[in-house]
Motif scaffolding. Structure first.
Motif, short mmCIF file in Angstrom:
data_model
loop_
_atom_site.label_atom_id
_atom_site.label_comp_id
_atom_site.label_asym_id
_atom_site.label_seq_id
_atom_site.Cartn_x
_atom_site.Cartn_y
_atom_site.Cartn_z
N UNK A 56 -9.28 29.20 -32.12
CA UNK A 56 -8.61 30.42 -31.62
C UNK A 56 -7.65 30.95 -32.68
N UNK A 57 -7.48 32.24 -32.67
CA UNK A 57 -6.63 32.90 -33.68
C UNK A 57 -5.15 32.57 -33.44
N UNK A 58 -4.37 32.70 -34.48
CA UNK A 58 -2.94 32.39 -34.42
C UNK A 58 -2.16 33.49 -33.72
N UNK A 59 -0.99 33.12 -33.29
CA UNK A 59 -0.04 34.04 -32.65
C UNK A 59 1.32 33.68 -33.24
N UNK A 60 2.23 34.63 -33.31
CA UNK A 60 3.53 34.38 -33.92
C UNK A 60 4.31 33.29 -33.19
N UNK B 256 -2.68 25.65 -34.88
CA UNK B 256 -4.06 25.20 -34.64
C UNK B 256 -4.06 23.76 -34.12
#
Lengths: 407, 407
Positions: free
Chosen positions: A30-34, A269
């Protein structure tokens, strides 16, 4: 030129790491988030709750350390132990020696008791040593993969309470595959990793701290480096500043807690992976997961015995998730392991210290605590040993395992 | 019940972490392999070579530390610095203060020089301080995201050689997006992270050690805890044992090196990610990657100026990959950031210390050093500021950026 990562197919049946559950790897894509995105802080809070379930605790201070299980161990010890503090370590394998080494580097005065590899301690022996050494911290491994032994912990919390000792447990190899009760057993600090019974990759270390452990650690954060903040004769004085910044659990608690004080940049991650490992266990149910490890571990145990091989150590105190198999006379243990890997794509483990060259270690844990993984490993091991001239009953391993499954 | 991880779509245009390159996340979804599988050790060796290219070094000792960039910093300092050693830190932002704090926890006698936030040091000022304090280690940040400044390093290696000082550089925020030359500049130890210009997630810290740094660190591994192994008067005597086990680079070098001595369990998934980050940079070419960061950084800089906003600090010494934008009078900086995130899915950064509430920090790095990311950020920022009553030239931001792209 290098190529995209493309690992060969392997069934990892050693003492860990094991194959990650595909759900964990999917979560990690899954993509990163701040770091302070509301979704991210909610995800961190949710992960804390999931690990409370995994550790069976109500400890508020339950989170993950960004590093391997060894980082979790060091975070616990460097945060609890001040230079000169006494630490008692009951050593029954390689990872007990690691606790000794890390505690020594923290400046502790370390005392040990030892049993031969393949045995565990009677609680009364631990209490005797506590009385004799009056430690600040009792540091103990639950399951030591080097010997496959699982130290009973049920009575140690009560002993530690009685003598005002903090109890730290390294549950890296055992958590999720063997009974574990943080609160019921009175454990003050517990650390783990993902790469054993939790079915994930190494790189994140779940940890839980009792309120009294959190208070001890939190009390060290207002201290200048190397300087006691108060009269040395005052035993309640704040002590020496924690020697590590990265593994300073006082700071890490403030980072995970409602104050959300900035510390390291979250290994997002790995956090996704740690969260999914906990979700898998909680969905299955902790008791069911332990039962699964017990069942497949027993099938593997009976399977290797069915092949005519001997099992090392006190089997009554063996972890569910790993078995130490004595290498038959005349067999080159490393050559057999190599044949299993090269021809069958199956990895089993070598051994360390006094067991080196004497036993293989075969794991059945996490995603690989499964019937098919057990049976193909036994089938392949039979072929490799027969090719090496070891007289075996054909089918004796798989047959004995099948009997466990059908019972 | 919890749900599978499902992060909201975000364009991360802060000072890091940024969105991971999809190739990195794909690499991280590969299945695990055992720690001493020949494929795994080959992959580790290959990763060492890739990072030699990234760091521009021939240093044999080039690998990754299993933790976030902060773990890499602490590994460098705890392995180099013995209690009582002098460390000099030129502080020009928040991460300089972090180096001070970590060096203090290692027991160093820390000396600092400081410039106001938004400036960098003249090399002569650093040399003066070196002469005045005679440190064992000069520890300096290359790019400090707190101020956006990029400290010139070209002359520091020569200064350190002249005065027999070890030079450590924290290149976490700058590597891959700004010129960097480990060997040419005479840097002894450099650490980084994946979450900035390298386009990956936090959790792995690339590091390189010069032969002389490696010798200093290796010399500490035969020492008993806290005990000098020889006459204290003998300056060549081996010193105090490294206080950390997890971050003991002497042990970590033996683990990555041909001896492959067991240490921690490799964080394999993070290793796959670190390897892919390096492959991306090496494929693009280091010079091309720096040029890309320069181009998109300039477009963002001219874009915010085109909106009529002022830029903080000495722009001639700004990192390519982040710009500090002064918050216009009357604008609530946090409310504007929140609107950008909530309505447009775009994250920009807040600020720390003396800049808190005064500037936003906007990053253009790694996977997000792209024209579309720059232009949508400028377009959205214009909308948010106009909605807040700030008088702006419509289209001034995007127009100014487009001029950079068409020049």
């Amino acid at each position: 030129m290098t190529s995209p990562v493309n690992p060969p197919p392997r069934l990892l049946m050693g003492p860990g790491p094991i194959n990650a559950d595909p759900r964990v790897l999917r979560a990690m894509s899954a993509q990163l988030v701040g770091q302070y995105d509301p979704w991210m802080t909610d995800t961190m809070t949710e992960t804390m709750g999931l690990y409370r379930d995994v550790f069976r605790t109500t400890n508020e201070q339950t989170f993950v350390v960004d590093g391997t299980s060894r980082a979790g161990i060091e975070a616990a010890l460097v945060s609890l132990v001040e230079p000169g503090d006494r630490v008692l370590v009951p050593v029954f394998g390689r990872f007990g020696h690691l606790l000794v080494e890390i505690a020594e580097r923290c400046g502790a005065e370390v005392h040990t008791i030892e049993v031969p590899w393949g045995e565990v301690f009677d609680p009364s022996a631990v209490e005797e040593a506590v009385v004799a050494t009056r430690p600040k911290v009792l540091a103990v491994v639950q399951g030591d993969t080097s010997t496959t032994m699982c130290q009973p912990l049920e009575d140690l919390g009560e002993i530690c309470r009685r003598h005002d000792v903090l109890l730290y447990c390294d549950a890296t190899a055992s958590l999720g595959g063997n009974p574990f009760e943080t609160d019921l057993w009175g454990l003050d600090v517990v650390t783990a990793g993902l790469q054993k019974c939790l079915g994930g990759p190494s790189g994140s270390a779940p940890i839980t701290l009792s309120p009294r452990a959190a208070t001890v650690i939190d009390g060290r954060k207002h201290v200048e480096a190397g300087i006691r903040s108060d009269d040395d004769d005052d035993e309640d004085a704040a002590g020496v500043r924690i020697a590590s910044n990265y593994l300073d659990l006082a700071q890490v608690m403030d980072y995970w807690g409602p104050r959300r004080l900035n510390h390291h940049t979250e290994a997002t991650t790995m956090l996704y992976g740690a969260r999914e490992c906990a979700r898998l266990l909680v969905e299955e149910g902790l008791d069911a997961a332990v039962e699964r490890h017990a069942r497949h571990g027993l099938a593997m145990l009976e399977g290797v015995r069915g092949l005519g091989l001997a099992v090392f150590g006190d089997v009554a105190h063996k972890m569910h998730n790993v078995v130490a198999v004595e290498i038959p006379a005349g067999v080159d243990g490393d050559a057999a392991r190599s044949a299993l890997l090269t021809d069958f794509g199956i990895e089993i483990g070598t051994s360390f210290g006094p067991l080196h060259g004497k036993v293989w270690r075969i794991g059945t844990m996490g995603h690989n605590a499964r019937k098919d993984a057990v049976l193909v490993t036994l089938a392949a091991l039979e072929q490799v040993l027969r090719a090496g001239g070891v007289p075996l009953t054909a089918g004796g391993g798989v047959g004995a395992a099948q009997e466990v499954y059908s019972s």
